[in-house]
Write a protein that holds these residues in place. Sequence first.
Motif, PDB file in Angstrom:
ATOM      1  N   THR A   1       1.622   4.836   0.450  1.00 49.43           N
ATOM      2  CA  THR A   1       1.917   5.982   0.884  1.00 49.43           C
ATOM      3  C   THR A   1       2.368   6.881  -0.171  1.00 49.43           C
ATOM      4  OG1 THR A   1       2.281   5.564   2.613  1.00 49.43           O
ATOM      5  CG2 THR A   1       2.210   7.625   2.871  1.00 49.43           C
TER       6      THR A   1
ATOM      7  N   VAL B   1      -6.228  10.095   4.313  1.00 55.09           N
ATOM      8  CA  VAL B   1      -6.506   9.250   2.816  1.00 55.09           C
ATOM      9  C   VAL B   1      -6.520  10.513   2.115  1.00 55.09           C
ATOM     10  CG1 VAL B   1      -7.969   7.197   2.439  1.00 55.09           C
ATOM     11  CG2 VAL B   1      -7.509   7.104   4.820  1.00 55.09           C
TER      12      VAL B   1
ATOM     13  N   ALA C   1     -13.031   6.199   5.641  1.00 57.25           N
ATOM     14  CA  ALA C   1     -12.873   7.122   4.724  1.00 57.25           C
ATOM     15  C   ALA C   1     -13.602   7.254   3.621  1.00 57.25           C
ATOM     16  CB  ALA C   1     -11.363   7.705   4.733  1.00 57.25           C
TER      17      ALA C   1
ATOM     18  N   SER D   1      -5.005  -0.782   5.368  1.00 50.69           N
ATOM     19  CA  SER D   1      -4.798   0.633   4.348  1.00 50.69           C
ATOM     20  C   SER D   1      -6.293  -0.006   3.639  1.00 50.69           C
ATOM     21  CB  SER D   1      -4.275   0.423   3.164  1.00 50.69           C
ATOM     22  OG  SER D   1      -2.982   0.122   3.984  1.00 50.69           O
TER      23      SER D   1
ATOM     24  N   MET E   1      -3.830   5.694   0.241  1.00 48.16           N
ATOM     25  CA  MET E   1      -3.019   6.980   1.378  1.00 48.16           C
ATOM     26  C   MET E   1      -1.822   7.977   1.680  1.00 48.16           C
ATOM     27  SD  MET E   1      -2.983   5.902   4.567  1.00 48.16           S
ATOM     28  CE  MET E   1      -4.094   4.333   4.022  1.00 48.16           C
TER      29      MET E   1
ATOM     30  N   PHE F   1      -8.620   6.326  -3.775  1.00 47.78           N
ATOM     31  CA  PHE F   1      -8.016   6.041  -2.949  1.00 47.78           C
ATOM     32  C   PHE F   1      -6.838   6.125  -2.649  1.00 47.78           C
ATOM     33  CE2 PHE F   1     -12.867   6.541  -1.649  1.00 47.78           C
ATOM     34  CZ  PHE F   1     -13.491   7.420  -1.024  1.00 47.78           C
TER      35      PHE F   1
ATOM     36  N   SER G   1       0.973  -1.149  -0.083  1.00 42.45           N
ATOM     37  CA  SER G   1       0.451  -0.300   0.176  1.00 42.45           C
ATOM     38  C   SER G   1       0.748   1.239  -0.213  1.00 42.45           C
ATOM     39  CB  SER G   1      -0.621   0.101   1.523  1.00 42.45           C
ATOM     40  OG  SER G   1      -1.931   1.472   1.495  1.00 42.45           O
TER      41      SER G   1
ATOM     42  N   PHE H   1      -9.423   2.691   4.339  1.00 50.44           N
ATOM     43  CA  PHE H   1      -9.551   3.746   2.925  1.00 50.44           C
ATOM     44  C   PHE H   1     -11.132   3.843   3.021  1.00 50.44           C
ATOM     45  CE2 PHE H   1      -6.030   1.763   0.377  1.00 50.44           C
ATOM     46  CZ  PHE H   1      -5.060   3.373  -0.185  1.00 50.44           C
TER      47      PHE H   1
END
Length: 365
Positions: free
Chosen positions: A25, A67, A134, A127, A93, A91, A23, A131
Amino acid sequence: MLRYVYLILTAVSLTACVDRTISETVPTALNVGSPETVYATTTRARELDGSYGYRRGDGLKFLEMTVSVPPNHTPGTLDFSYANPDPKTQFVMASVDELQGPQDLKNRLGRVEEVSIFVHGYNTTQSETAFRAAQLSRDIGIPGATMVYSWPSQATGYGYAYDLDSMLFARDGLEQTVRQLKSMGVKRVVIVAHSMGSALTMEMMRQAELREPGWASKNIEGVILISPDLDVDLFRSQMDSIGTPPDPFVIMVSQKDKLLGISARLRGTTKGERLGNISSAEQLSEYKISILDTTAFTKDAESSHFIAATSPALLAIINSASRVGRTFGNDRRGLDVIAPAEVRNPTGATEIVLTETGQAQVTAP
């Protein structure tokens, strides 16, 4: 029975080629998308690369994540990528800050009076949980701060047994999370749990109640169980131990939840029922809870096992009810707008069947 096993194995094979531990960033994603802050407590072990995977950790860790929500996000959709994410459409991170402990979390929260804790279900990475939280926060307009309790799911289709053990392992961490928030002065703690996360929530409240009668209703101001993957008899036993549950206490069900139907049949349940797909509230009539039937929104939803998060029509109704509740200062917010207190059973269960037009048919079993 072989047909249900085949369906599960097919789902496993479809996800086997994807490395869900990755995931990325991407701080620059916020140049395109808009930020949604998600706090987290987790009982996952921290890996050498800094990520939190499926291993069970020692103690509770605290995080603050940002996010990036894509500019043209449509309610009910959640698109993201495990590698090379596109902030224009997905979406992403944007940041993950590891906090030093409860005091650091308290400083970040500031004077927030309400925190909603999202407890994920089986087969979920950290993660993915962030998501989803969020997305729900953005689509519903959740008041106060949004937090996830991330327990050590193996995040594989064949990890159901591991996740069951991890769910039980994670009870203490969820209780500690609630206790920490209340000690910080947070006035309202609301738990929103999905699927196996509902079993975790119920087990946490039961164990706390056995040690300290009255704990659940005193420390938790609302519980929402979404598509709970939980045996009905077990739920009744847990509720009997809890005694006085938090109020409001809402169970969101759908009689067309395919995954819960498979889960029930694999366990040998003759009616193919779990708590999240019950056809009648009669067997729960003595408990002061609200059972929200969302079956009518199955066609509109991307997932029959998560209608509350993937049905644009249902999200619009919940969002509208929440806005009305906040405008008029209603402590119970959306529930009282959808089904006013005077039409609900004051001493037992209330069944609320939502139609596609947003009308509520209310009955007391």
